[in-house]
Scaffold this active site. Structure first.
Site, PDB file in Angstrom:
ATOM      1  N   LYS A 471       0.844  -1.208   0.000  1.00 18.36           N
ATOM      2  CA  LYS A 471       0.000   0.000   0.000  1.00 18.36           C
ATOM      3  C   LYS A 471       0.867   1.242   0.000  1.00 18.36           C
ATOM      4  O   LYS A 471       0.647   2.177  -0.755  1.00 18.36           O
ATOM      5  CB  LYS A 471      -0.860  -0.006   1.252  1.00 18.36           C
ATOM      6  N   LYS A 589      -6.010  -0.505 -12.172  1.00 22.69           N
ATOM      7  CA  LYS A 589      -6.766  -1.305 -11.207  1.00 22.69           C
ATOM      8  C   LYS A 589      -6.993  -2.731 -11.688  1.00 22.69           C
ATOM      9  O   LYS A 589      -6.964  -3.671 -10.918  1.00 22.69           O
ATOM     10  CB  LYS A 589      -8.106  -0.632 -10.923  1.00 22.69           C
TER      11      LYS A 589
END
Ligand code: G6P
Length: 594
Positions: A471, A589
């Site tokens: 992340k 994505k």
């Protein structure tokens, strides 16, 4: 990767195409373009984001058109390589998502027949092939062109003189949105939610002929019936709802996502945890496969299943597993994929099924390729996830894994009851982490000036360290590595020092004592330590530089609260560094290429 859109109806196409493209940008955002069908085909494209294109685009007059937002595979982001691409006459325009494997051969052949190419893309062969076969019927020309193409594609084509769009798909996502005297086409449902919630999913090898008041689907020349579905996602689900970024909104949605996902399973089984979602398949000898963040869920799934069900489980990267070179011997697999479209995962599902395996897909997207080709589907209920960095979909995947494991658990019944209670309390626990947001945001300031950060954890929190590092690197561009805490001394210690912080995830389980030792070792090398600890822990605070406190949960649920804390840490670090949080450079994505 790449998003494609189409519109045909009674309204001006340009603003609708741009709006839909804007919503699809999470699929790729290095260049974009539109083609509008007025008297002629007019194209406007550039190596910019959709908003910039909208600001500079001239008004293109027409009630039909196509659009594309790109994640470059063949050729750098540039105006020439941006879609739509055209044939020699400029009458045929095409947008494409996927990869044409034999494009070099086709390009040479077409060039020798006099076709002139202006881009480096694989896509450009498609409009030229359509041109070659076009004799007044676009659908037939598209069908003939695709006959020569090897690879994956979702395409939309238009030609001046025909008031219809022709769409086709093979191993690439494509949805037709049904309106009132107007129809829409997009790679994904959220792109069209402003206009319709009625959709038709195409199958591989389908060709759709879309006009304002009709949708005809053909397969190998024969008309087929494709049912219309109603989508439960709302426009608000796909909007920022006042948050600065989708990532922050999606992090904050997690208490609801946990509730919704669990509620979905309770209603699916009616008796809650009494009935197994997997029916007779069971969990014996399961292989869990996934990519990216979903792979970290798979790794946590391995710990969950081994702990609760006491069966050996393997978690593998789909992208690696596909190249083992031998037929899988295991008879069941769980594949985890938020989008249901990741190319490596789709390949795994096909490969496993061909080998006679039973494949269960855990996915967030109804109608996705994974949901259509797996033997069994378990939906997560995260709602549309727009930010490229996965957050709520990951937490929803963990919920699916807990819910899968609990009914098969071999643990004491009282402990099982406690765990089910604990699972139901998770929304409140996650809310407590979110309530600590401002303290985490403040800590993120320290990380924002660093070049390297290590994340360490043990046991079920080792994958959490991997996810925390992933992340941070994807949204803040800080080099971050996740490590099993005991392994740090086998190499990475050479990099420790006062400029290299270590984020230590400390759970109240059998890893607690060795984690204390690891933290002391790190401190002795002068690295600042941020520890993620359970409330009430008074030992760690004395040892480390800063703590992030998370609420008390059973250790098996600690990945949930710990991950949410690390999501916030990554988000605020990226924000302090001024990064484009929702659309990190070079990423997309939905990764629909291998
Ligand atoms: C991309 C996304 C990641 C995601 C991964 C796997 O890399 O940026 O957030 O984890 O793909 O995606 P999937 O849809 O298969 O879970």
């Amino acid at each position: 990767m790449c998003g494609i859109v189409g519109y045909i109806g009674e309204r001006q196409a340009q603003p609708i195409l741009l709006n839909c493209l804007h919503r699809l940008e999470y699929r790729g955002y290095d260049s974009c373009g539109i083609a509008v069908l007025g008297g002629a085909v007019e194209i406007y494209k550039d190596a910019v984001r959709v908003k910039a294109l909208a600001n500079t685009a001239p008004s293109l007059n027409g009630i039909a058109g196509i659009g594309h937002t790109r994640w470059a595979t063949h050729g750098e982001p540039s105006q020439a390589n941006a879609h739509p691409h055209c044939d020699c006459t400029g009458k045929i325009a095409v947008v494409h998502n996927g990869v044409i494997n034999n494009f070099q051969k086709l390009r040479q052949q077409l060039a020798s027949e006099g076709h002139n190419f202006v881009s480096e893309t694989d896509t450009e062969v498609i409009p030229h092939l359509i041109e070659k076969y076009y004799d007044g019927d676009l659908a037939k020309a598209v069908e003939a062109a695709l006959h020569e193409v090897e690879g994956s594609y979702a395409i939309i084509a238009l030609v001046s003189g025909e008031s219809r769009l022709v769409v086709a798909r093979k191993d690439g996502p494509l949805v037709i949105g049904v309106g009132d005297r107007e129809n829409f086409i997009a790679s994904d449902v959220p792109a069209m939610l402003d206009y319709t919630n009625r959709v038709i999913y195409l199958e591989d090898d389908d060709i759709g002929i879309v006009s304002p008041d009709n949708i005809e689907v053909r397969r190998h020349g024969v008309e087929v019936d494709r049912k219309e579905h109603k989508i439960s996602w709302s426009v608000e689900d796909a909007q920022k709802a006042g948050y600065e970024h989708f990532m922050l909104k999606e992090i904050h949605e997690q208490p609801k996502v946990i509730r919704d996902t669990i509620a979905g399973y309770v209603s699916a089984t009616e008796k809650g945890a009494d009935l197994a979602l997997l029916g007779d398949v069971g969990l014996e000898g399961m292989l869990i496969l996934a990519c990216g963040t979903s792979y970290h869920a798979a790794l946590i799934g391995k710990y969950i299943l081994e702990e609760l069900v006491r069966v050996p489980v393997k978690a593998e990267l789909a992208s690696e597993f596909n190249y083992y070179g031998h037929t899988p011997v295991r008879s069941r697999a769980i594949v985890i994929t938020q989008s249901g479209e990741t190319a490596d995962v789709i390949k795994t599902i096909r490969r496993m099924r061909e080998a006679g395996c039973w494949v269960v897909a855990v996915t967030n997207v109804v109608g996705s390729t994974a949901s259509r080709i797996a033997d069994q589907i378990i939906y997560t209920r995260a709602g549309p996830e727009i930010s490229v960095a996965a957050t709520k979909s990951f937490i929803a995947q963990l919920m699916a894994l807990y819910w899968l494991a609990l009914p098969y658990s071999k643990i004491d019944i009282r402990k099982l009851d406690n765990l089910i209670t604990g699972l139901r309390q998770l929304p409140g626990k996650v809310q407590q982490v979110l309530d600590n947001e401002s303290a985490i945001a403040e800590l993120a300031r320290q990380l924002a000036s660093c070049e390297n950060v290590f994340f360490i954890g043990r046991g079920i929190n080792f994958p959490v360290a991997l996810e925390g590092a992933l992340k941070l690197k994807e949204v803040s561009y800080i080099h971050a590595e996740g490590y099993a805490a005991g392994e740090l001394k086998h190499g990475p210690f050479a990099l420790l020092g006062s400029n290299t912080p270590v984020v230590a995830i400390v759970a109240q389980d059998n890893t607690y004592e060795p984690m204390l030792t690891n933290i002391k070792e790190v401190k002795a090398r002068r690295s600042p330590v941020i520890a993620v600890v359970e409330e009430g822990d008074e030992v760690i605070g004395e040892l480390v530089d800063s703590v992030i406190t998370v609420p008390k949960v059973d250790a098996i649920f600690s990945p949930v609260v710990n991950t949410v804390a690390l999501q916030l840490l990554a988000y605020y670090t990226a924000k302090h560094r001024g990064c484009p949080v929702d659309f990190p450079r070079n990423l997309a994505k939905s990764v629909t290429v291998e």
